[in-house]
Design a protein around this motif. Structure first.
Motif, PDB file in Angstrom:
ATOM      1  N   TYR A   1      54.255  31.955  53.945  1.00 25.61           N
ATOM      2  CA  TYR A   1      52.866  31.224  54.266  1.00 25.61           C
ATOM      3  C   TYR A   1      52.225  30.404  53.906  1.00 25.61           C
ATOM      4  O   TYR A   1      51.340  28.974  53.578  1.00 25.61           O
TER       5      TYR A   1
ATOM      6  N   VAL B   1      53.114  32.296  45.650  1.00 24.17           N
ATOM      7  CA  VAL B   1      52.476  33.134  44.652  1.00 24.17           C
ATOM      8  C   VAL B   1      53.065  32.927  43.046  1.00 24.17           C
ATOM      9  O   VAL B   1      54.169  33.936  43.216  1.00 24.17           O
TER      10      VAL B   1
ATOM     11  N   PHE C   1      53.083  36.041  41.211  1.00 21.45           N
ATOM     12  CA  PHE C   1      53.613  36.911  40.792  1.00 21.45           C
ATOM     13  C   PHE C   1      54.627  37.444  41.636  1.00 21.45           C
ATOM     14  O   PHE C   1      55.505  37.712  40.804  1.00 21.45           O
TER      15      PHE C   1
ATOM     16  N   CYS D   1      46.792  35.168  43.776  1.00 22.64           N
ATOM     17  CA  CYS D   1      46.309  36.207  44.502  1.00 22.64           C
ATOM     18  C   CYS D   1      45.349  37.122  44.260  1.00 22.64           C
ATOM     19  O   CYS D   1      44.806  37.462  43.096  1.00 22.64           O
ATOM     20  N   SER D   2      44.309  37.662  45.331  1.00 21.96           N
ATOM     21  CA  SER D   2      42.942  37.979  44.947  1.00 21.96           C
ATOM     22  C   SER D   2      43.367  39.530  44.775  1.00 21.96           C
ATOM     23  O   SER D   2      42.766  40.230  43.897  1.00 21.96           O
ATOM     24  N   LEU D   3      44.576  40.037  45.164  1.00 24.14           N
ATOM     25  CA  LEU D   3      44.974  41.287  44.667  1.00 24.14           C
ATOM     26  C   LEU D   3      45.426  41.782  43.199  1.00 24.14           C
ATOM     27  O   LEU D   3      45.093  42.681  42.139  1.00 24.14           O
TER      28      LEU D   3
ATOM     29  N   ASN E   1      52.172  42.879  45.239  1.00 28.87           N
ATOM     30  CA  ASN E   1      51.193  41.928  44.560  1.00 28.87           C
ATOM     31  C   ASN E   1      50.089  42.111  43.373  1.00 28.87           C
ATOM     32  O   ASN E   1      48.637  43.168  43.356  1.00 28.87           O
TER      33      ASN E   1
ATOM     34  N   CYS F   1      42.944  41.473  50.197  1.00 31.79           N
ATOM     35  CA  CYS F   1      43.237  40.380  50.182  1.00 31.79           C
ATOM     36  C   CYS F   1      42.440  39.838  50.643  1.00 31.79           C
ATOM     37  O   CYS F   1      41.163  39.761  52.081  1.00 31.79           O
ATOM     38  N   GLU F   2      41.972  38.665  49.907  1.00 31.60           N
ATOM     39  CA  GLU F   2      40.698  37.989  50.667  1.00 31.60           C
ATOM     40  C   GLU F   2      40.938  37.295  51.842  1.00 31.60           C
ATOM     41  O   GLU F   2      40.615  36.683  52.794  1.00 31.60           O
ATOM     42  N   VAL F   3      42.051  36.707  52.438  1.00 30.38           N
ATOM     43  CA  VAL F   3      42.614  36.354  54.070  1.00 30.38           C
ATOM     44  C   VAL F   3      42.001  37.374  54.978  1.00 30.38           C
ATOM     45  O   VAL F   3      41.963  37.339  55.617  1.00 30.38           O
ATOM     46  N   HIS F   4      43.455  37.995  54.587  1.00 29.91           N
ATOM     47  CA  HIS F   4      43.293  40.088  55.669  1.00 29.91           C
ATOM     48  C   HIS F   4      42.535  40.097  55.998  1.00 29.91           C
ATOM     49  O   HIS F   4      41.715  40.637  56.655  1.00 29.91           O
TER      50      HIS F   4
ATOM     51  N   GLU G   1      47.680  44.130  55.108  1.00 33.65           N
ATOM     52  CA  GLU G   1      46.476  44.096  54.544  1.00 33.65           C
ATOM     53  C   GLU G   1      45.514  43.935  54.957  1.00 33.65           C
ATOM     54  O   GLU G   1      44.253  44.038  54.660  1.00 33.65           O
TER      55      GLU G   1
ATOM     56  N   CYS H   1      46.078  31.558  53.185  1.00 31.78           N
ATOM     57  CA  CYS H   1      45.822  31.698  52.081  1.00 31.78           C
ATOM     58  C   CYS H   1      45.619  30.334  50.534  1.00 31.78           C
ATOM     59  O   CYS H   1      46.415  29.588  50.904  1.00 31.78           O
TER      60      CYS H   1
ATOM     61  N   TYR I   1      45.991  30.047  48.229  1.00 29.29           N
ATOM     62  CA  TYR I   1      46.859  29.918  46.567  1.00 29.29           C
ATOM     63  C   TYR I   1      48.124  29.567  47.373  1.00 29.29           C
ATOM     64  O   TYR I   1      48.690  28.397  46.382  1.00 29.29           O
ATOM     65  N   MET I   2      48.574  29.899  48.412  1.00 35.66           N
ATOM     66  CA  MET I   2      50.055  29.491  48.561  1.00 35.66           C
ATOM     67  C   MET I   2      49.686  28.341  49.014  1.00 35.66           C
ATOM     68  O   MET I   2      50.677  27.739  49.051  1.00 35.66           O
TER      69      MET I   2
HETATM   70 FE1  SF4 Z   1      47.688  36.919  47.889  1.00 33.80          FE
HETATM   71 FE2  SF4 Z   1      46.662  37.543  50.511  1.00 33.80          FE
HETATM   72 FE3  SF4 Z   1      46.867  35.048  49.718  1.00 33.80          FE
HETATM   73 FE4  SF4 Z   1      49.091  37.064  50.081  1.00 33.80          FE
HETATM   74  S1  SF4 Z   1      47.573  36.265  51.486  1.00 33.80           S
HETATM   75  S2  SF4 Z   1      49.338  35.935  48.671  1.00 33.80           S
HETATM   76  S3  SF4 Z   1      47.176  38.833  49.453  1.00 33.80           S
HETATM   77  S4  SF4 Z   1      46.060  36.343  48.666  1.00 33.80           S
END
Ligand code: SF4
Ligand code: 13P
Length: 326
Positions: free
Chosen positions: A25, A60, A62, A85-87, A113, A171-174, A199, A265, A267-268
């Motif tokens: 990602y 990310v 984790f 990560c939202s998880l 995650n 997951c806030e993206v999926h 997800e 994402c 964060y990525m």
């Molecule tokens: Fe977390 Fe979703 Fe980003 Fe994967 S895509 S790192 S599950 S927020």
């Protein structure tokens, strides 16, 4: 000529004896400079066996924590410590501990995650590429607590024929991929092969020909003869897909709001080449975990590694808060 950012990273990698790992990602320029690119399970394995002094993980946090837990003598760096990560956010330690305590006879199967603290009170860690194999290794009479991703949990429950108690994370993206709009897109492109990450919501997964981890989705694009794919996962993966199959049309599955960049994402995408160079240069930010926490989290990651390498494992009869809590 001044040194380019990629030349600088190559030089620093040599000088510091560093290994650069990147998730699918990440932006294409980061994937292209990495020593290894992969899904979260592959990155954990590559990190575990790394011989270099320094491991920089562009993904990310984790993911980098998992590498530190598995290979503790190495210096593990990340480009940005804010890459969460939202998880992970949706599964705070105290609440997860309370949930475990409500079901002390259950086996806690926890998605990678998650925070190191939640891993420390879990029995086994899974990723989307190995979860079914790991769940199949748990005796059928045992109760399973699955978290933090409810969508992956629901999908696995169907796949393995087991019932789970589910943690309500997402997951806030999926979750933004939209079933109604996907249905319309499929009607416009009936010849397309639909592929989705687990997800995503069940309503989206129902329409997919293949549901799997990032590496599984990439494999599908690489090997399936279709000339068109509708892809329900984070946008970064298109980079490898285009490289492997320049001859096919890749269509991003629709999200709720067609004008947003929601399939990225956030964060990525905090990671950049500049931050990677700075981390290699300064040795910061470094992922550090208290040894007590690391050792407890290692038990659940070790079970994942053992089962996926064909070894048998034993399962605790009861959750022992005193032994596991931090
Ligand atoms: Fe977390 Fe979703 Fe980003 Fe994967 S895509 S790192 S599950 S927020
Ligand atoms: P993979 O293990 O499939 O790479 O997934 C990681 C992830 O964070 C998906 O959002």
């Amino acid at each position: 000529m001044p040194e380019s950012i990629t030349e600088k990273i190559h030089r620093l990698k040599k000088e510091k004896n560093a290994l650069l790992l990147a998730h699918f990602y990440e932006e294409g320029d980061i994937q292209d400079i990495a020593d290894h690119v992969g899904d979260s399970f592959y990155l954990a394995k590559m990190g575990q066996k790394a011989q270099q002094d320094v491991i920089l993980l562009a993904g990310v946090v984790f993911m980098a924590e998992s590498v530190k837990i598995l290979n503790p003598t190495k210096k593990v760096l990340v480009p940005d410590l804010q890459a969460g990560c939202s998880l992970v956010e949706g599964a705070p330690f105290e609440k997860y501990l309370a949930w475990r305590n409500q079901h002390p006879d259950g086996i806690a199967v926890t998605y990678i995650n998650s925070s190191a603290e939640v891993k420390a009170i879990s029995d086994v860690i899974v990723t989307s590429s190995n979860a079914a194999q790991i769940i199949d290794a748990i005796p059928r009479e045992r109760k399973i607590l699955f978290g933090p991703d409810q969508h992956l949990g629901r999908f696995l429950s169907k796949q393995t024929g087991r019932e789970f108690l589910l943690w309500p994370g997402a997951c806030e993206v999926h979750v933004l991929f939209n079933a109604k709009r996907l249905q319309d897109l499929i009607l416009d492109h009936p010849e397309a092969r639909v592929i989705a990450h687990p997800e995503c919501d069940e309503s989206v997964l129902k329409m997919a020909h293949v549901v799997g981890s990032t590496s599984r989705l990439l494999e599908e694009v690489q090997k399936h003869p279709a000339k068109k794919f509708i892809v329900a996962t984070e946008a970064g993966i298109f980079h490898q897909m285009k490289k492997l199959r320049p001859d096919v049309e890749l269509i991003q599955a629709p999200v709720v709001d067609q004008n947003c960049l929601c399939n990225n994402c956030p964060y990525m995408k905090m990671n950049t080449l500049e931050k990677i160079a700075r981390a290699l240069e300064t040795g910061k930010p470094e992922v550090q975990l208290p040894e007590n926490l690391r050792l407890k989290a290692q038990t659940s990651l070790d079970r994942m590694m053992a089962i996926t390498s064909g070894k048998s494992v034993t399962w605790p009869e009861h959750f022992n808060e005193k032994a596991l809590a931090l």
